[in-house]
Design an enzyme around this catalytic site. Sequence first.
Site, PDB file in Angstrom:
ATOM      1  N   LEU A 109      44.855  40.691  43.152  1.00 60.08           N
ATOM      2  CA  LEU A 109      45.718  40.865  44.097  1.00 60.08           C
ATOM      3  C   LEU A 109      44.002  41.445  44.726  1.00 60.08           C
ATOM      4  O   LEU A 109      42.726  41.303  44.132  1.00 60.08           O
ATOM      5  CB  LEU A 109      46.191  42.875  44.129  1.00 60.08           C
ATOM      6  CG  LEU A 109      47.039  42.636  42.884  1.00 60.08           C
ATOM      7  CD1 LEU A 109      47.611  43.833  42.978  1.00 60.08           C
ATOM      8  CD2 LEU A 109      48.056  41.835  43.339  1.00 60.08           C
ATOM      9  N   GLY A 154      46.599  39.419  39.484  1.00 58.24           N
ATOM     10  CA  GLY A 154      47.174  38.765  39.959  1.00 58.24           C
ATOM     11  C   GLY A 154      47.863  37.699  39.544  1.00 58.24           C
ATOM     12  O   GLY A 154      48.717  37.265  39.246  1.00 58.24           O
ATOM     13  N   ASN A 178      43.528  41.985  33.380  1.00 51.28           N
ATOM     14  CA  ASN A 178      42.335  42.646  32.822  1.00 51.28           C
ATOM     15  C   ASN A 178      41.998  44.344  33.484  1.00 51.28           C
ATOM     16  O   ASN A 178      41.268  44.919  33.783  1.00 51.28           O
ATOM     17  CB  ASN A 178      40.759  41.683  33.391  1.00 51.28           C
ATOM     18  CG  ASN A 178      40.898  41.817  34.837  1.00 51.28           C
ATOM     19  OD1 ASN A 178      41.660  41.186  35.315  1.00 51.28           O
ATOM     20  ND2 ASN A 178      39.918  41.762  35.743  1.00 51.28           N
ATOM     21  N   GLU A 179      43.737  44.727  34.168  1.00 50.90           N
ATOM     22  CA  GLU A 179      43.492  46.033  34.643  1.00 50.90           C
ATOM     23  C   GLU A 179      42.743  46.651  34.422  1.00 50.90           C
ATOM     24  O   GLU A 179      41.858  47.061  34.929  1.00 50.90           O
ATOM     25  CB  GLU A 179      44.853  46.510  35.127  1.00 50.90           C
ATOM     26  CG  GLU A 179      45.441  45.518  36.105  1.00 50.90           C
ATOM     27  CD  GLU A 179      45.907  44.033  35.788  1.00 50.90           C
ATOM     28  OE1 GLU A 179      46.027  43.446  34.678  1.00 50.90           O
ATOM     29  OE2 GLU A 179      46.447  43.164  36.942  1.00 50.90           O
TER      30      GLU A 179
HETATM   31  C1  LIG Z   1      49.110  49.363  47.121  1.00 47.00           C
HETATM   32  C2  LIG Z   1      48.419  49.150  46.307  1.00 47.00           C
HETATM   33  C3  LIG Z   1      47.511  51.388  46.152  1.00 47.00           C
HETATM   34  C4  LIG Z   1      46.788  51.662  44.984  1.00 47.00           C
HETATM   35  C5  LIG Z   1      46.606  51.000  44.303  1.00 47.00           C
HETATM   36  C6  LIG Z   1      45.876  51.984  43.337  1.00 47.00           C
HETATM   37  C7  LIG Z   1      45.850  51.718  42.064  1.00 47.00           C
HETATM   38  C8  LIG Z   1      45.945  50.029  41.067  1.00 47.00           C
HETATM   39  C9  LIG Z   1      47.143  50.678  40.515  1.00 47.00           C
HETATM   40  C10 LIG Z   1      47.330  49.640  39.639  1.00 47.00           C
HETATM   41  C11 LIG Z   1      47.740  48.144  40.293  1.00 47.00           C
HETATM   42  C12 LIG Z   1      47.496  46.766  39.025  1.00 47.00           C
HETATM   43  C13 LIG Z   1      47.576  45.598  39.201  1.00 47.00           C
HETATM   44  C14 LIG Z   1      46.508  45.090  39.666  1.00 47.00           C
HETATM   45  C15 LIG Z   1      46.277  43.139  39.716  1.00 47.00           C
HETATM   46  C16 LIG Z   1      45.087  42.609  40.135  1.00 47.00           C
HETATM   47  O1  LIG Z   1      45.234  42.094  40.606  1.00 47.00           O
HETATM   48  S1  LIG Z   1      43.812  44.054  40.771  1.00 47.00           S
HETATM   49  C17 LIG Z   1      42.362  42.762  41.109  1.00 47.00           C
HETATM   50  C18 LIG Z   1      42.129  41.836  39.918  1.00 47.00           C
HETATM   51  N1  LIG Z   1      40.869  41.107  40.255  1.00 47.00           N
HETATM   52  C19 LIG Z   1      40.166  41.163  39.607  1.00 47.00           C
HETATM   53  O2  LIG Z   1      39.367  41.695  39.111  1.00 47.00           O
HETATM   54  C20 LIG Z   1      38.897  39.730  39.826  1.00 47.00           C
HETATM   55  C21 LIG Z   1      37.385  39.934  40.415  1.00 47.00           C
HETATM   56  N2  LIG Z   1      37.277  38.090  40.713  1.00 47.00           N
HETATM   57  C22 LIG Z   1      36.327  37.733  40.245  1.00 47.00           C
HETATM   58  O3  LIG Z   1      36.606  38.232  39.024  1.00 47.00           O
HETATM   59  C23 LIG Z   1      35.817  36.050  40.473  1.00 47.00           C
HETATM   60  O4  LIG Z   1      35.595  36.796  41.702  1.00 47.00           O
HETATM   61  C24 LIG Z   1      36.146  35.705  39.987  1.00 47.00           C
HETATM   62  C25 LIG Z   1      36.298  34.775  38.821  1.00 47.00           C
HETATM   63  C26 LIG Z   1      37.674  34.689  41.072  1.00 47.00           C
HETATM   64  C27 LIG Z   1      35.639  34.236  41.483  1.00 47.00           C
HETATM   65  O5  LIG Z   1      34.541  33.956  40.746  1.00 47.00           O
HETATM   66  P1  LIG Z   1      33.744  33.579  41.952  1.00 47.00           P
HETATM   67  O6  LIG Z   1      34.088  31.411  41.876  1.00 47.00           O
HETATM   68  O7  LIG Z   1      31.675  33.305  40.643  1.00 47.00           O
HETATM   69  O8  LIG Z   1      33.361  34.241  43.158  1.00 47.00           O
HETATM   70  P2  LIG Z   1      32.305  35.378  43.668  1.00 47.00           P
HETATM   71  O9  LIG Z   1      32.902  36.489  42.078  1.00 47.00           O
HETATM   72  O10 LIG Z   1      30.903  34.991  44.047  1.00 47.00           O
HETATM   73  O11 LIG Z   1      33.670  36.228  44.834  1.00 47.00           O
HETATM   74  C28 LIG Z   1      33.639  35.512  45.987  1.00 47.00           C
HETATM   75  C29 LIG Z   1      33.775  36.381  46.957  1.00 47.00           C
HETATM   76  O12 LIG Z   1      35.659  36.759  46.885  1.00 47.00           O
HETATM   77  C30 LIG Z   1      35.451  37.938  46.487  1.00 47.00           C
HETATM   78  N3  LIG Z   1      36.619  38.271  46.002  1.00 47.00           N
HETATM   79  C31 LIG Z   1      36.765  37.846  44.634  1.00 47.00           C
HETATM   80  N4  LIG Z   1      38.237  39.357  43.789  1.00 47.00           N
HETATM   81  C32 LIG Z   1      38.431  39.015  45.154  1.00 47.00           C
HETATM   82  C33 LIG Z   1      39.791  40.388  44.985  1.00 47.00           C
HETATM   83  N5  LIG Z   1      40.022  40.083  44.357  1.00 47.00           N
HETATM   84  N6  LIG Z   1      40.178  40.850  46.168  1.00 47.00           N
HETATM   85  C34 LIG Z   1      39.447  40.402  47.175  1.00 47.00           C
HETATM   86  N7  LIG Z   1      37.751  40.204  47.097  1.00 47.00           N
HETATM   87  C35 LIG Z   1      37.771  39.060  46.153  1.00 47.00           C
HETATM   88  C36 LIG Z   1      34.227  38.767  46.115  1.00 47.00           C
HETATM   89  O13 LIG Z   1      33.654  39.867  47.030  1.00 47.00           O
HETATM   90  C37 LIG Z   1      33.603  37.472  47.188  1.00 47.00           C
HETATM   91  O14 LIG Z   1      32.819  38.600  48.981  1.00 47.00           O
HETATM   92  P3  LIG Z   1      31.681  38.054  49.103  1.00 47.00           P
HETATM   93  O15 LIG Z   1      31.237  36.414  49.205  1.00 47.00           O
HETATM   94  O16 LIG Z   1      31.007  38.876  48.805  1.00 47.00           O
HETATM   95  O17 LIG Z   1      31.945  39.020  50.504  1.00 47.00           O
END
Ligand SMILES: CC/C=C\C/C=C\C/C=C\CC/C=C/CC(=O)SCCNC(=O)CCNC(=O)[C@H](O)C(C)(C)COP(=O)(O)OP(=O)(O)OC[C@H]1O[C@@H](n2cnc3c(N)ncnc32)[C@H](O)[C@@H]1OP(=O)(O)O
Length: 287
Positions: A109, A154, A178-179
Amino acid sequence: MANVLRNSAKFGFSGVLSQLSIHSRHGRECVSPCFSLQQRNNSTSPKIKVDLDSSTGVAVLRMQSPPVNSLSLDFLTEFCINLEKLEMDRSCRGLIITSTLSKVFSAGLDIMEMYGKSPERCGEFWKAVQEMWLKLYGSNMATIAAINGSSPAGGCLMSIGCDYRIMVDNPRYSIGLNETQLGIVAPFWFKDTLVNTVGNRAAELSLELGLLYSAPDALKIGLVDQLVPEDQVLSTAQDTMSKWLAIPDHARQIDQCVYIIYNTSPLPLDHARQMDQCVISVCIYYI
Ligand SMILES: CC/C=C\C/C=C\C/C=C\CC/C=C/CC(=O)SCCNC(=O)CCNC(=O)[C@H](O)C(C)(C)COP(=O)(O)OP(=O)(O)OC[C@H]1O[C@@H](n2cnc3c(N)ncnc32)[C@H](O)[C@@H]1OP(=O)(O)O
């Protein structure tokens, strides 16, 4: 962040889950009409590319939204529109989902969708997340995830929403729900899908500890079905798909339907809405 999330809880997610229902995989019913999906698709450049080979009946859906294919409202809307189009196209029997980005399948997400947005927008976003899962998990098509990079949260849900998972054999790529590591909780329908994939105990450990598995570890617990070298992920998915399509569609679909009905919580709409709200509210309280 905390205040924004608390506001979301205060106003409630009106309309969220209004269309959530447990669909069988052989049901052709759309979760929502294409019309409403198209209305809310505001993106300018395509985040998804689909190629349908009419000779094989197999479509390849490529996620191409840099930097990490995060699941924003625009992305999810486009994803669902494409899925609906393929679902309605009777010449399409199989779907392979992959990424054009190096190292990332999907980051899950879009964090920015959960920050600084109006309650209405949060509700719309959450509904889109649910629609993605319903359409994928309830698809008539045979679905294979060709996971060519990391796939947390997600992104993992999207992968386990498919019938079969082939992942690149690279220990640097990880996958999992990993939430809890982020201080949030995976909703019950994430849990159901994980349990259906890896079984109860592995799912319990995985969810409570918010485990991200390297590709080899993911294979060990059955979170993915097969590991292949990077340059073979798509060709292996195509080969595997031909085996799936050798099975008559109706038999495969009915079998999947029976499996899902007996293994997925058939919660009534109100109950499902309350449970999602409860999870999100608890997360909001603690963030
Ligand atoms: C409507 C709901 C409202 C409120 C909700 C409240 C609570 C929610 C409750 C329940 C929801 C439960 C469900 C959740 C499901 C989810 O999916 S939560 C999202 C979890 N995602 C992650 O933990 C992934 C995080 N990212 C990473 O681990 C790494 O980025 C990844 C391994 C994918 C890639 O690594 P790498 O190639 O090294 O890239 P970078 O880490 O350097 O990232 C590059 C740029 O991308 C941006 N980014 C990374 N992940 C996200 C993301 N999920 N959303 C938006 N942007 C993301 C990162 O910031 C970097 O940006 P930058 O270059 O710095 O500008």
